[in-house]
Design an enzyme around this catalytic site. Structure first.
Site: not given
Length: 261
Positions: A13, A65, A74, A76, A172, A189-190, A199, A201
């Site tokens: 990520n 984003n 986020c 990571n 997500n 992921e959105r 991801c 979370t």
């Protein structure tokens, strides 16, 4: 204006990071952020973060984003910005910082690149058919999927993210396979609008959902494999609330350079 940036990645990520204390940008141009995150016409990243000063915390994390819009938490990215703060000399082995979903504590292991980030507590998990829906700092849809390595995550994830229930606010979408001694998780992921290599979370939501599904309680440690490497989720669950939730994994500086904002 010319701005110094850093590129970090945590289990694949990846993020652009900027020390906003030194190079404050008064009018943030969302289209510029989108272009910088573009993998063909920019630096390429899943998101961009500003590390800003805060009077009550070591620093504040402002996350955007890849589509240029302000994002929710986020995980990571949080681990990467902790490593960044260490590189800048703001912190040493521990930190308390502020993110969009509230305060976070994190610690850095003796290895140097292993970051353990405390996530928010959780007491509400909903269902959507066979899926679990929960918020671990960002909203997540979690569903079990066999033979996940060969599963079409992009098209199936995109369909769920854009269905009538989730299209307006986005969600997500995490597909998880319980492989016995670890979970394997892939996420659409959105904000990125694509599958990412990890991801934070999302794997947190997956580990919590599987514990809920299996009626596990006590102190739980869950190794997780993602396309970008290995992570670990730990938490306590008393049957009602998930507490002491930690997202653990590597965060590494990739390169740095200059950009014009």
């Amino acid at each position: 204006m010319d701005v110094h940036f850093y590129k970090y990645q945590g289990a694949g990520n990846d993020f652009i990071l900027i020390d906003h204390r030194i190079s404050p940008i008064k009018d943030i141009d969302y289209e510029s952020i989108k272009q910088l995150c573009d993998r063909r016409f920019g630096i390429g990243a899943d998101g961009l973060m500003f590390l800003t000063a805060h009077p009550e915390y070591d620093f504040e994390m402002l996350y955007f984003n890849a589509d240029g819009r302000p994002g929710s938490m986020c995980g990571n990215g949080g681990r990467c910005i902790v490593a960044f703060a260490k590189h800048l000399g703001i912190i040493d082995k521990e930190t308390d910082f502020l993110a969009v979903d509230g305060p976070h504590y994190a610690r850095i292991s003796e290895k140097g690149n292993w970051i353990e980030l405390q996530m928010i507590d959780l007491d509400t998990i909903n269902r959507d058919g066979k899926a679990y829906v929960l918020n671990t700092g960002s909203p997540h849809y979690v569903i079990q999927q066999q033979d996940l390595i060969n599963f079409d995550v992009y098209h199936n994830g995109k369909t769920i993210r854009n269905n009538d229930t989730y299209k307006e606010n986005g969600i997500n979408v995490n597909f998880v396979e319980d492989q016995g001694d670890h979970l394997f998780v892939r996420t659409f992921e959105r904000g990125v609008e694509d599958e990412t290599y990890a991801c934070g979370t999302g794997v947190t939501a997956a580990a919590i959902s599987i514990a809920k599904h299996k009626n596990q309680t006590g102190h739980i440690q869950t190794p997780v494999k993602v396309l970008g490497g290995d992570l670990k989720i730990t938490f306590d669950y008393d049957g009602k609330q998930f507490t002491n939730v930690f997202l653990c994994g590597p965060a590494e500086r990739v390169f740095e350079g200059e950009i014009t904002f």
